[in-house]
Scaffold this active site. Structure first.
Site, PDB file in Angstrom:
ATOM      1  N   ASP A 102       2.461 -42.242 -77.261  1.00 29.95           N
ATOM      2  CA  ASP A 102       1.899 -41.436 -76.178  1.00 29.95           C
ATOM      3  C   ASP A 102       2.908 -41.179 -75.071  1.00 29.95           C
ATOM      4  OD1 ASP A 102      -0.497 -41.275 -77.500  1.00 29.95           O
ATOM      5  OD2 ASP A 102      -1.490 -42.853 -76.350  1.00 29.95           O
ATOM      6  N   GLY A 103       3.789 -42.159 -74.801  1.00 25.09           N
ATOM      7  CA  GLY A 103       4.789 -41.959 -73.762  1.00 25.09           C
ATOM      8  C   GLY A 103       5.726 -40.804 -74.069  1.00 25.09           C
ATOM      9  N   ARG A 108       4.583 -54.893 -49.752  1.00 22.14           N
ATOM     10  CA  ARG A 108       3.519 -54.925 -48.747  1.00 22.14           C
ATOM     11  C   ARG A 108       2.477 -53.852 -49.029  1.00 22.14           C
ATOM     12  NH1 ARG A 108       5.713 -55.449 -42.755  1.00 22.14           N
ATOM     13  NH2 ARG A 108       3.568 -56.221 -42.536  1.00 22.14           N
ATOM     14  N   ARG A 148      -6.771 -49.746 -47.135  1.00 22.21           N
ATOM     15  CA  ARG A 148      -5.572 -50.572 -47.234  1.00 22.21           C
ATOM     16  C   ARG A 148      -5.600 -51.199 -48.622  1.00 22.21           C
ATOM     17  NH1 ARG A 148      -4.359 -54.715 -42.794  1.00 22.21           N
ATOM     18  NH2 ARG A 148      -2.232 -53.902 -43.080  1.00 22.21           N
TER      19      ARG A 148
END
Length: 321
Positions: free
Chosen positions: A66-67, A191, A208
């Site tokens: 598939d890639g 982060r 967030r």
């Protein structure tokens, strides 16, 4: 007739199959261009394939998983060239089984004994820091960037050219293609990021978390599924929006209408909380911070050719259940 053969050159059975297929096409009097999938980049700058597309190639045959099909679909873009995938990978959601042999499948395709599936893809538009936003209202764009086109702002004529696939390329290109999904995730510092989510012009939430995945129905079996999204039938033309590890107890995947535009606003994201974009699993790099991302259904669907293919639900049952 001219055909492009894209092979996964790190997969030895796929390489062997490409040579067999090239020999067969030569006996049928069909021209072909052989391309290694490792040469296909997100910039869509493969000259041999672009030349073939410009010369009205009739079909792309993809030998791999598939890639490999996703990389080929991105290069083909909006040209409408049908893709015949033959699986030499693992899941094979987008490809035909190779058990019948590549010559038998190719012969069926040449005789028209295949089914064409129209798959929705994504058009992704990115606005980076210091660039004017053509989709923002005039007052917002004027107040943020001035009326005279200040130095450093981006216009569609700045070092942008279009490939035969119909998508821009070059150092300032900000429009991208994906067949499966766009993933906006936290960057190298790890982060979490802050972002706003709007759909069809309506503000949905400020979030967030690790980011957001916007997928097509085709991509609903990939990253979106792993993030908790639903399985969606390939014929559906809307989008699937899935937050990634949101820092909240109230978050669900959203399935949109086909005409909806999904907007991700990163303008309030603090500098240390950088965001990274991946289109169909490949990193898309920018020379400045991303401020807004717009995702909508592409204008021209991707055509996948199916040979004696089992149904979506049968295949999903085998793989996922």
């Amino acid at each position: 007739m001219h055909i492009v053969i894209v092979r996964n050159n790190s997969n030895s059975p796929a390489v062997d199959a490409s040579l067999l297929l090239a020999t067969y096409l030569a006996t049928q009097g069909a021209g072909f261009t052989l391309v290694d999938s490792s040469d296909l980049s997100w910039r869509c700058d493969h000259d041999a394939l672009n030349d073939a597309l410009a010369a009205d190639v009739q079909m792309a045959v993809v030998l791999g998983g598939d890639g490999t099909i996703l990389r080929t679909a991105r290069q083909i873009g909006t040209s409408g060239v049908p893709i015949l995938g033959i699986n030499f990978g693992r899941l094979g959601f987008l490809a035909n089984s190779s058990e019948e042999g590549v010559v038998s499948i190719m012969a069926a395709a040449l005789s028209g004994d295949v089914v064409a599936e129209q798959r929705t893809n994504l058009r992704i538009d990115v606005v980076c820091e210091g660039e004017s936003d053509p989709w923002a209202d005039d007052e917002q764009a004027s107040s943020a960037f001035g009326d005279e086109g200040e130095e450093g702002t981006f216009t569609v004529d700045d070092e942008v050219a279009c490939t035969p696939s119909g998508f821009p390329c070059g150092p300032q290109a900000r429009t991208f293609f994906a067949l499966n999904e766009l993933a906006v995730t936290r960057g190298a510092n790890g982060r979490i990021i802050d972002f706003g989510l709007d759909i069809a012009g309506a503000h949905v939430a400020n979030m967030r978390g690790d980011g957001l995945v916007v997928a097509t129905a085709t991509g609903s079996t990939a990253y979106a599924l792993s993030a908790g999204g639903p399985l969606v039938s390939p014929g559906f033309s809307g989008l699937v929006v899935v937050p990634l590890a949101p820092h909240t107890l109230h978050s669900r995947a959203i399935v949109t209408a086909s005409s909806d535009v999904v907007e991700m606003d990163l303008s309030d994201n603090r500098d240390p909380r950088d965001a990274t974009l991946f289109a169909d699993g490949e990193l898309v790099q920018f020379d400045r911070a991303v401020r807004r991302v717009y995702v909508r259904r592409g204008d021209v669907p991707t055509t996948l050719l199916r040979y004696q293919h089992e149904g979506f639900y049968e295949h999903a049952a085998k793989v996922f259940f």
